[in-house]
Write a protein that holds these residues in place. Sequence first.
Motif, mmCIF file in Angstrom:
data_model
loop_
_atom_site.group_PDB
_atom_site.id
_atom_site.type_symbol
_atom_site.label_atom_id
_atom_site.label_comp_id
_atom_site.label_asym_id
_atom_site.label_seq_id
_atom_site.Cartn_x
_atom_site.Cartn_y
_atom_site.Cartn_z
ATOM 1 N N SER A 78 -11.505 1.180 -3.787
ATOM 2 C CA SER A 78 -11.596 0.196 -2.575
ATOM 3 C C SER A 78 -10.311 -0.431 -2.168
ATOM 4 C CB SER A 78 -12.539 -0.918 -3.060
ATOM 5 O OG SER A 78 -14.023 -0.481 -3.266
ATOM 6 N N LEU A 79 -9.526 -0.742 -3.161
ATOM 7 C CA LEU A 79 -8.412 -1.231 -2.780
ATOM 8 C C LEU A 79 -7.387 -0.305 -2.211
ATOM 9 C CD1 LEU A 79 -6.222 -3.553 -2.882
ATOM 10 C CD2 LEU A 79 -5.782 -2.950 -5.121
ATOM 11 N N ALA A 80 -7.411 1.036 -2.667
ATOM 12 C CA ALA A 80 -6.537 2.010 -2.068
ATOM 13 C C ALA A 80 -6.912 2.311 -0.694
ATOM 14 C CB ALA A 80 -6.705 3.138 -2.979
ATOM 15 N N VAL A 81 -7.925 2.528 -0.405
ATOM 16 C CA VAL A 81 -8.650 2.974 0.883
ATOM 17 C C VAL A 81 -8.589 1.787 1.653
ATOM 18 C CG1 VAL A 81 -10.805 3.293 2.387
ATOM 19 C CG2 VAL A 81 -10.205 4.667 0.081
ATOM 20 N N ALA A 82 -8.719 0.540 1.587
ATOM 21 C CA ALA A 82 -8.578 -0.655 2.254
ATOM 22 C C ALA A 82 -7.106 -0.689 2.770
ATOM 23 C CB ALA A 82 -8.974 -1.714 1.942
ATOM 24 N N THR A 83 -6.180 -0.495 1.758
ATOM 25 C CA THR A 83 -4.872 -0.925 1.956
ATOM 26 C C THR A 83 -3.949 0.266 2.724
ATOM 27 O OG1 THR A 83 -4.198 0.088 -0.180
ATOM 28 C CG2 THR A 83 -4.413 -2.268 0.207
ATOM 29 N N THR A 84 -4.955 1.547 2.848
ATOM 30 C CA THR A 84 -4.325 2.809 3.467
ATOM 31 C C THR A 84 -4.422 2.326 5.080
ATOM 32 O OG1 THR A 84 -4.768 4.229 1.976
ATOM 33 C CG2 THR A 84 -4.781 5.204 4.236
ATOM 34 N N MET A 85 -5.387 1.771 5.432
ATOM 35 C CA MET A 85 -5.365 1.305 6.860
ATOM 36 C C MET A 85 -4.548 0.305 7.074
ATOM 37 S SD MET A 85 -7.919 3.152 7.383
ATOM 38 C CE MET A 85 -8.023 2.885 8.975
ATOM 39 N N HIS A 86 -4.065 -0.715 6.293
ATOM 40 C CA HIS A 86 -2.977 -1.662 6.734
ATOM 41 C C HIS A 86 -1.589 -0.723 6.893
ATOM 42 C CE1 HIS A 86 0.044 -4.782 6.152
ATOM 43 N NE2 HIS A 86 0.488 -4.114 5.634
ATOM 44 N N HIS A 87 -1.402 0.047 5.806
ATOM 45 C CA HIS A 87 -0.039 0.953 5.986
ATOM 46 C C HIS A 87 -0.085 1.894 6.989
ATOM 47 C CE1 HIS A 87 0.768 -0.642 2.045
ATOM 48 N NE2 HIS A 87 -0.050 0.353 1.245
ATOM 49 N N PHE A 88 -1.328 2.221 7.510
ATOM 50 C CA PHE A 88 -1.231 2.962 8.730
ATOM 51 C C PHE A 88 -0.781 2.248 9.927
ATOM 52 C CE2 PHE A 88 -4.577 4.111 12.396
ATOM 53 C CZ PHE A 88 -3.702 5.016 12.833
ATOM 54 N N SER A 89 -1.264 1.089 9.876
ATOM 55 C CA SER A 89 -0.694 0.254 11.185
ATOM 56 C C SER A 89 0.918 -0.049 10.865
ATOM 57 C CB SER A 89 -1.687 -0.974 11.264
ATOM 58 O OG SER A 89 -2.882 -0.739 11.466
ATOM 59 N N MET A 90 1.107 -0.250 9.718
ATOM 60 C CA MET A 90 2.611 -0.435 9.408
ATOM 61 C C MET A 90 3.529 0.413 9.884
ATOM 62 S SD MET A 90 4.956 -2.725 8.590
ATOM 63 C CE MET A 90 4.523 -4.090 7.362
ATOM 64 N N ALA A 91 2.950 1.662 9.476
ATOM 65 C CA ALA A 91 3.941 2.848 9.670
ATOM 66 C C ALA A 91 4.067 2.977 11.283
ATOM 67 C CB ALA A 91 3.295 4.202 9.049
ATOM 68 N N THR A 92 2.898 2.864 11.843
ATOM 69 C CA THR A 92 3.189 2.987 13.595
ATOM 70 C C THR A 92 4.196 1.853 14.048
ATOM 71 O OG1 THR A 92 0.909 3.822 13.476
ATOM 72 C CG2 THR A 92 1.932 2.792 15.657
ATOM 73 N N LEU A 93 4.196 0.573 13.495
ATOM 74 C CA LEU A 93 4.973 -0.464 13.884
ATOM 75 C C LEU A 93 6.571 -0.083 13.655
ATOM 76 C CD1 LEU A 93 2.951 -3.684 13.289
ATOM 77 C CD2 LEU A 93 3.596 -2.889 15.595
ATOM 78 N N VAL A 94 6.668 0.307 12.216
ATOM 79 C CA VAL A 94 8.125 0.786 11.841
ATOM 80 C C VAL A 94 8.620 1.636 12.732
ATOM 81 C CG1 VAL A 94 9.448 1.700 10.178
ATOM 82 C CG2 VAL A 94 7.576 0.081 9.385
ATOM 83 N N GLN A 95 7.776 2.775 13.021
ATOM 84 C CA GLN A 95 8.173 3.621 14.082
ATOM 85 C C GLN A 95 8.760 3.024 15.323
ATOM 86 O OE1 GLN A 95 8.924 6.997 13.417
ATOM 87 N NE2 GLN A 95 9.438 7.440 15.602
ATOM 88 N N LEU A 96 7.628 2.150 15.886
ATOM 89 C CA LEU A 96 8.121 1.573 17.060
ATOM 90 C C LEU A 96 9.463 0.944 17.092
ATOM 91 C CD1 LEU A 96 4.477 0.677 17.942
ATOM 92 C CD2 LEU A 96 5.961 2.148 19.467
ATOM 93 N N SER A 97 9.634 0.172 15.907
ATOM 94 C CA SER A 97 10.618 -0.751 15.947
ATOM 95 C C SER A 97 12.019 0.038 15.849
ATOM 96 C CB SER A 97 10.605 -1.675 14.700
ATOM 97 O OG SER A 97 10.586 -0.894 13.492
ATOM 98 N N GLU A 98 12.033 1.412 15.387
ATOM 99 C CA GLU A 98 13.075 2.019 15.152
ATOM 100 C C GLU A 98 13.622 2.416 16.639
ATOM 101 O OE1 GLU A 98 12.213 5.023 12.229
ATOM 102 O OE2 GLU A 98 12.492 3.676 10.405
ATOM 103 N N GLY A 99 12.550 2.961 17.416
ATOM 104 C CA GLY A 99 12.898 3.514 18.682
ATOM 105 C C GLY A 99 12.860 2.651 19.920
ATOM 106 N N GLY A 100 12.188 1.505 19.818
ATOM 107 C CA GLY A 100 11.811 0.719 20.724
ATOM 108 C C GLY A 100 12.865 -0.337 21.063
ATOM 109 N N GLU A 101 12.728 -0.911 22.341
ATOM 110 C CA GLU A 101 13.775 -2.184 22.662
ATOM 111 C C GLU A 101 12.955 -3.642 22.860
ATOM 112 O OE1 GLU A 101 15.009 -0.889 26.549
ATOM 113 O OE2 GLU A 101 16.017 1.082 25.867
ATOM 114 N N GLY A 102 11.625 -3.608 22.067
ATOM 115 C CA GLY A 102 10.971 -4.711 22.320
ATOM 116 C C GLY A 102 11.255 -5.692 21.135
ATOM 117 N N LEU A 103 10.044 -6.176 20.596
ATOM 118 C CA LEU A 103 10.172 -7.147 19.386
ATOM 119 C C LEU A 103 9.209 -6.633 18.235
ATOM 120 C CD1 LEU A 103 9.383 -10.570 21.437
ATOM 121 C CD2 LEU A 103 11.578 -9.472 20.781
ATOM 122 N N GLU A 104 9.102 -5.240 18.354
ATOM 123 C CA GLU A 104 8.287 -4.608 17.239
ATOM 124 C C GLU A 104 8.930 -4.946 15.677
ATOM 125 O OE1 GLU A 104 9.381 -3.076 19.856
ATOM 126 O OE2 GLU A 104 7.670 -2.384 20.942
#
Length: 377
Positions: A78-104
């Motif tokens: 349960s913990l592994a599945v739940a936290t994967t959804m958090h990491h999915f969102s975090m990986a997206t934000l990290v990608q945006l923060s590396e290439g974006g010009e906003g406040l990501e």
Amino acid sequence: MRFLERERAALGKLLPGLDESLRAVPLMTLERPGSPAIGLFRECGGPGLLAPESLQGRGAGALDAVRVQRALGSRSPSLAVATTMHHFSMATLVQLSEGGEGLEWMLVQAVASDNKLMASGFAEGRSGSGILSPSMTATPTPEGLRISGVKRPCSLARSMDLLTASVLVPAEDGGEPELAVALIPADSEGVGVSGFWSSSFLAGAESDQVTLDQVLVPPDLLVRTACPPGARLDEVQTVGLVWFELLMTGSYLGAASALVERVLLNDRVPEGERVGLLVAAEAAAAGVEGLARRVDEGGVDESVLADALFVRYGVQDALARIVPRAVELLGGLNFMTSDEVGHLAACTHGLSLHPPSRSRMTGPLAAYLADAPLTVA
């Protein structure tokens, strides 16, 4: 090297104390509603696992992250599945923060430094829908977007600090509407959580219903992907999907590994049978780790996404062979005298329920695979 030693070493290095804390709690307690597992994950710095060290995160690469999720899955699916959804969102934000010009980058740092948990309001769980298909309606207003909709199931529903959701927004140049990611604080007016998950399997993941009723999302909490619906996946979405498939596969492999570990520790099982099960489990893990190394070494593109799907489906099929054999080798007494064996076995079937299903692959993913014929050297 002992079975799962590398995985638990990675967990101990990146999230010190978490493995010991989980091991001290009975499996079925970790798997029930109200489980302490998510709180333990937060206390050990889990939300910052994928955030760069420069942004106060743990800086885990793909290989280490896969090993962490497998280790977590072996302690609490349960913990592994739940936290994967958090990491999915975090990986997206990290990608945006590396290439974006906003406040990501500020959002990534805030999540990592304050151990905030992000639930995912994407379309995952809706039959026939792609994970990035908008599941919410958004109405532009002078103050920002007013978002309404329902996400069920939504893992981390009761522990989330933020909800991420895909929405369609008018293009800034007046062209075709484009996909965007809205970041919604859990305490926003109009956000409600109610019961949904009735199954006892994976009940500790807090996969309940989240309802949004005209929730205001200001412009600074809206991240545009510049990708119109139906178009080929852009880089940000591709990165998010690769991480989702990679970590979700590792999580369910961890649940199956918990059964394999029980077999390996049982001296009554013939050595040849134990070796055969070990080989099958480690072969599946090698495929996942090979993909993770490719992500670490060369980044992500659509060919990596295709390979991520191939690996996920391959592991899915491998688990369909490994798990029943492990249950059989553990024997009827183990199955009848404890809920643990049956619970772990049932949980592993969850991988086949996550998108995209092989029989229902639609949109950009199917289009890419159709354009990528297999070749033989």
